[in-house]
Every structure is written in structure tokens, then in C-alpha cells.
Write an enzyme that holds these catalytic residues in place. Structure first.
Site, short mmCIF file in Angstrom:
data_model
loop_
_atom_site.label_atom_id
_atom_site.label_comp_id
_atom_site.label_asym_id
_atom_site.label_seq_id
_atom_site.Cartn_x
_atom_site.Cartn_y
_atom_site.Cartn_z
N ARG A 46 0.87 -1.10 0.04
CA ARG A 46 0.07 0.13 0.17
C ARG A 46 0.88 1.35 0.12
O ARG A 46 1.82 1.12 0.33
CB ARG A 46 -1.01 0.02 1.18
CG ARG A 46 -1.97 -1.22 1.23
CD ARG A 46 -3.00 -0.90 2.17
NE ARG A 46 -4.05 -1.96 2.14
CZ ARG A 46 -5.03 -1.83 1.19
NH1 ARG A 46 -5.25 -1.07 0.33
NH2 ARG A 46 -6.16 -2.98 1.27
N GLY A 73 -8.23 2.37 -6.65
CA GLY A 73 -7.13 3.31 -6.24
C GLY A 73 -5.94 3.01 -7.04
O GLY A 73 -5.31 4.17 -7.51
N ASP A 102 -13.20 -7.62 -4.50
CA ASP A 102 -14.41 -7.07 -3.88
C ASP A 102 -15.41 -6.63 -5.15
O ASP A 102 -16.37 -6.28 -4.82
CB ASP A 102 -14.01 -5.61 -3.46
CG ASP A 102 -13.11 -5.78 -1.86
OD1 ASP A 102 -13.16 -7.03 -1.61
OD2 ASP A 102 -13.02 -4.85 -1.31
N GLY A 147 -14.84 -7.09 1.80
CA GLY A 147 -15.96 -6.29 1.09
C GLY A 147 -16.08 -5.01 1.64
O GLY A 147 -16.75 -4.86 2.81
#
Length: 342
Positions: A46, A73, A102, A147
Site C-alpha cells: 500500500r 485506487g 471486491d 468487502g
């Protein structure tokens, strides 16, 4: 007959410049078997997006095509790279490939990995049913599935199982008690058949636990522990009724994301990769690929991410099917979601 070099960027965006994560030299021989395993040989992380350092790498290595794999993202980062390359006169075709279990990238039918994750979630739901039905008295199995913003995995896994009595998703606020309360519904299901199975998406229940102000390295808010909270309130509800509930909590978490792609996702992945290459070879840039109404399309990234993350429609067919299968009360009239999803 095409010559050139293919770099595999290790560890997400920071792999463009972090000396601890040198790029891999990808050859046909080095990747010929990777589709049989789960995860990624490139790794992921990330944060770490530094546009200047990324463009320095692109320029120094004379990169002509850049393929960025990830969710909404990651796609926003890919489009920023595209815009900066255009501003600096770098002739680079930038393509995105939607990959998130997701299934919350908008406009496309589904994202790569979603079907495999729904399939993997079945074993957790099956285990929850076994635990609930074998533990007395009043056995209840709770499964928390991934989720963050949308309940696609929870809903589709529940429908695919057929064993779920209560499905909780972020799009429909949780009502605990009253005519549309989930706790009276669970009580009735347990009394009718002796046990119950609950599936809850990790992003559900902010109206109960509050919205977190903490974020991770990518700016995603940290989620409250809705699964543990549901275990607590269910146990307390049965206690108030003068009975004991035997609640078993299962959190498969990353297990459903780390499995190898099934046949459907493997085929889809091949199609995504091929069409991304076709698009860049044709001179397109700043686009992503995906199935739209079962047709492979090239999509402008700004359009793709403008309404992402996508949410499930609490008035759509999928949610109506959930209500029919689980027989849970419909609390959608309290919903805050305004979704375009099915």
C-alpha cells in the site's frame, strides 16, 4: 517476433524506485507456470506513489508500455502516470487491468478474482453450517468476508451456498431489533431449524460502530470489527431471552483472496491481458479493459474510477434474491446507498 524487455515492478508503486525491491526480468520461461498458483510473483503493498520517481524510472528505462494491475485506487494512480507522461512528452501507453476481489470497479461486469473468491468463500460457509448445526444449544455460525465498501462477495457467496440465514452488507444498514431487526429473525430461524448461519461483509455496520477516522497507507479507512460485534450482540440477545447461544465465528479473511484463479477467472485474466496489449499496440493510453455486457471493451480510466468503488443496489435483483433465500427482513428503506450496481 517482437523484441524488447519486460520489467515486473515489485511491491506496488514503490517498486519503481525502492532499491530493496528491484524489478524482475520477465520472460516467457519465467512466467509460464505462474497462473497455476495464488497470489503474485511481483508482490503488492500500500502507498508509495511518487510520480516524479515513477516517471524517472519510465524515462531511464525507455518504457513504451505500462500495464498497471489493481482496483480503483491503483487505477487512479495509473491515470496520474498517464497524465504526467503526456505533460512531459514521454511516449508511453498506460493501460489498467481491473483486479480486485471486491468487484467494486464500476461499469464492468466483474473484476478479475471475484468469482474465485466467491467460490473459496463456500468452504467457510460450509464450515459455519457444520459448526452451527453440531453445537448445542442454539448453534449460530458467523462468517466475515471481505468487502470494504460493497457486499458483492458476501451476497454472491450467500446465494451460491443456499445455507445462509442472514446476510449483512455495507449498502444496507444493520437494524438489530424491531420489526425489521436481524436479531428477532435469527431467533426465529434457530427456533425453526435448530441453528443459523450468518454472513457479514467487513465494511458493514458503520451505523452501529461508528466510522473510523484512522486510515492505512493507501488512505483507506480502517474498518470496525463488525464480525466480533455481531457475535457479542447475538450472544447477549439470546441471554436476554433466557437461553444460551453457541456462536462460532469464522474469519477466512485473506484465504479467499490467496487461492489460485479458477477456470472462469483464468480465462478472463487471459482476455484482459490480451486486450490491454492490443489497446496499447493500437496507440491507446489512459484506458482500462473489462467485460461490459459480456463484451470486451476499452474504457477511459477517469470514467471507470469516477463512480468507484461501486456498491450493490439495495433495490436491485441481487439483494431481492438475498431476501428471498435468507428470509431476512428487508431494511433497505433505511439504506444510504445510491448504487448503479446490480
Amino acid at each position: 517476433g517482437i523484441k524488447g524487455k519486460v520489467y515486473g515492478i515489485v511491491g506496488g508503486y514503490k517498486g519503481f524506485y525502492d532499491p530493496k525491491f528491484p524489478p524482475l526480468d520477465l520472460t516467457p520461461e519465467s512466467v509460464e507456470n505462474i497462473h497455476h498458483g495464488g497470489g503474485t510473483i511481483l508482490g503488492s503493498s500500500r502507498g508509495g506513489f511518487d510520480i516524479d520517481k515513477i516517471c524517472e524510472f519510465i524515462e531511464s528505462k525507455d518504457i513504451k508500455q505500462l500495464f498497471v494491475i489493481g482496483g480503483d485506487g491503483t487505477h487512479r494512480g495509473a491515470f496520474k502516470i498517464h497524465e504526467t507522461c503526456m505533460e512531459r512528452g514521454l511516449h508511453v501507453a498506460v493501460a489498467g487491468i481491473p483486479k480486485t476481489i471486491d468487484n467494486d470497479v464500476d461499469h464492468i461486469d466483474r473484476s478479475f478474482g471475484f468469482i474465485s473468491s466467491v467460490e473459496a468463500a463456500q468452504s467457510a460457509i460450509c464450515s459455519a453450517k457444520v459448526e452451527a448445526s453440531c453445537n448445542l444449544p442454539n448453534g449460530i455460525g458467523i462468517v466475515k468476508l471481505m468487502g470494504r465498501s460493497s457486499g458483492f462477495i458476501a451476497a454472491h457467496a450467500s446465494l451460491g451456498s443456499g445455507d445462509v440465514d442472514l446476510c449483512l452488507i455495507p449498502e444496507v444498514p444493520i437494524v438489530l431489533d424491531g420489526p425489521t431487526g436481524c436479531l428477532p429473525h435469527l431467533w426465529k430461524r434457530v427456533k425453526d431449524k435448530g441453528y443459523a448461519v450468518v454472513v457479514v461483509a467487513e465494511g458493514a455496520g458503520e451505523e452501529l460502530l461508528g466510522e473510523s477516522t484512522e486510515v492505512d497507507a493507501s488512505g483507506n479507512k480502517k474498518l470496525p470489527q463488525i464480525g466480533q460485534h455481531m457475535k457479542k450482540v447475538i450472544t447477549e440477545y439470546f441471554h436476554e431471552k433466557g437461553e444460551e447461544a453457541t456462536v462460532k465465528y469464522i474469519d477466512p479473511s485473506y484465504m479467499i483472496r490467496s487461492v489460485p484463479a479458477n477456470a472462469t477467472d483464468s480465462l478472463y485474466c487471459m482476455q484482459l491481458g490480451q486486450n490491454a496489449v492490443h489497446g496499447t499496440m493500437a496507440g491507446y493510453t489512459g484506458f482500462s479493459v473489462g467485460l461490459c455486457n459480456n463484451k470486451m471493451c476499452l474504457l477511459p480510466i477517469p470514467e471507470l474510477v469516477a463512480t468507484s468503488p461501486r456498491q450493490m443496489n439495495p433495490k436491485g435483483r441481487t439483494w431481492e434474491r438475498i431476501l428471498a433465500v435468507t428470509r431476512q427482513p428487508n431494511s433497505r428503506k433505511f439504506s444510504r446507498a445510491s448504487s448503479l450496481g446490480p
